[in-house]
Design a protein around this motif. Structure first.
Motif, PDB file in Angstrom:
ATOM      1  N   THR A  16     -39.715  16.652 -20.714  1.00 37.46           N
ATOM      2  CA  THR A  16     -38.922  15.470 -20.367  1.00 37.46           C
ATOM      3  C   THR A  16     -37.588  15.867 -19.754  1.00 37.46           C
ATOM      4  O   THR A  16     -37.095  15.203 -18.831  1.00 37.46           O
ATOM      5  CB  THR A  16     -38.704  14.582 -21.603  1.00 37.46           C
ATOM      6  OG1 THR A  16     -39.976  14.115 -22.073  1.00 37.46           O
ATOM      7  CG2 THR A  16     -37.833  13.379 -21.275  1.00 37.46           C
ATOM      8  N   ALA A  19     -38.371  16.751 -16.257  1.00 39.94           N
ATOM      9  CA  ALA A  19     -38.617  15.511 -15.515  1.00 39.94           C
ATOM     10  C   ALA A  19     -37.311  14.791 -15.207  1.00 39.94           C
ATOM     11  O   ALA A  19     -37.121  14.273 -14.098  1.00 39.94           O
ATOM     12  CB  ALA A  19     -39.555  14.606 -16.308  1.00 39.94           C
ATOM     13  N   LYS A  32     -43.006   6.936 -17.151  1.00 34.03           N
ATOM     14  CA  LYS A  32     -43.897   7.522 -18.152  1.00 34.03           C
ATOM     15  C   LYS A  32     -44.926   6.460 -18.502  1.00 34.03           C
ATOM     16  O   LYS A  32     -44.601   5.464 -19.151  1.00 34.03           O
ATOM     17  CB  LYS A  32     -43.143   7.972 -19.396  1.00 34.03           C
ATOM     18  CG  LYS A  32     -44.084   8.571 -20.446  1.00 34.03           C
ATOM     19  CD  LYS A  32     -43.398   9.588 -21.321  1.00 34.03           C
ATOM     20  CE  LYS A  32     -44.415  10.296 -22.198  1.00 34.03           C
ATOM     21  NZ  LYS A  32     -43.836  11.421 -22.926  1.00 34.03           N
ATOM     22  N   GLU A  96     -44.330  11.307 -15.598  1.00 33.18           N
ATOM     23  CA  GLU A  96     -44.488  12.291 -16.681  1.00 33.18           C
ATOM     24  C   GLU A  96     -45.685  11.955 -17.565  1.00 33.18           C
ATOM     25  O   GLU A  96     -45.822  10.820 -18.036  1.00 33.18           O
ATOM     26  CB  GLU A  96     -43.225  12.341 -17.535  1.00 33.18           C
ATOM     27  CG  GLU A  96     -43.311  13.386 -18.634  1.00 33.18           C
ATOM     28  CD  GLU A  96     -42.112  13.374 -19.574  1.00 33.18           C
ATOM     29  OE1 GLU A  96     -42.156  14.110 -20.585  1.00 33.18           O
ATOM     30  OE2 GLU A  96     -41.142  12.640 -19.305  1.00 33.18           O
TER      31      GLU A  96
END
Length: 211
Positions: A16, A19, A32, A96
């Motif tokens: 994360t 990302a 996401k 993601e």
């Protein structure tokens, strides 16, 4: 519309943060599709806080911190892949996944199957810790067998040049850089770290080539 998928060899490896850094550096919108676990700050909330970039709402927000298929079943829900299509619109979208490639979305479909449908440029995130050679090479093989276009690999953690080189050699994959662990992450720290550690030109290249 251009999407860059961020996946990882496992859960909790810093995917994360990578990302978020790429969302910020690319001036992208973050999405996401499935969030499992709502007790703590969600990944979408983390990215929004760190980047100030637009974020899209999750297709599924599930309370239980577990594999998406188990979280969904606990709430009497089945994840419908037809709701998980890449975003449409102008600009770049950073998308993601959750956990690793073989995490189930439902009883019929893995994340890898979804990525194979999307055929979007994909960045693999991997630890530099013990065990990463096996996890990384298995993940790269799975992506290639599914014909998912792999941009390269981003390592997260303390430097381990021999291990990183081994993975890139056997996996025939581009080394996109290594992000260190950051004790305190702010927007400015994230931006400077990404700019100094990741090969943003190589990451942008497949996005610029997409129609």
């Amino acid at each position: 519309m251009t999407s860059l998928v961020i996946t990882g060899t496992d859960t909790g490896i810093g995917k994360t943060v990578v990302a978020a850094g790429l969302t910020q550096a690319l001036g992208a919108t973050y999405w996401k599709p499935v969030q499992s676990g709502l007790e703590e700050e969600t990944d979408t909330e983390v990215v929004a806080r760190l980047t100030g970039q637009p974020v899209l709402p999750e297709a599924y927000r599930l309370t239980r911190p577990a594999s998406p298929h188990l979280s969904a079943e606990a709430e009497g829900v089945e994840i419908d892949p037809t709701r998980l299509v890449l975003p449409q619109g102008n600009g770049v979208f950073v998308v993601e996944g959750a956990g690793g490639l073989l995490v189930p979305l439902n009883r019929q479909m893995l994340y890898l199957d979804l990525f194979a449908r999307w055929r979007a440029p994909t960045v693999l995130c991997a630890r530099t810790a013990l065990g990463t050679i096996n996890h990384s090479l298995l993940s790269l093989r799975a992506l290639r067998e599914a014909r998912v276009p792999v941009v390269g690999i981003v390592f997260v953690g303390d430097p381990d040049p021999e291990v990183e080189a081994t993975i890139c050699n056997f996996g025939a994959v581009t080394h996109l850089g290594r992000m260190p662990f950051m004790e305190t992450i702010t927007s400015d720290v994230l931006a400077s770290t990404v700019a100094s550690t990741l090969d943003l030109d190589r990451i942008r290249q497949p996005l610029e080539q997409m129609p």
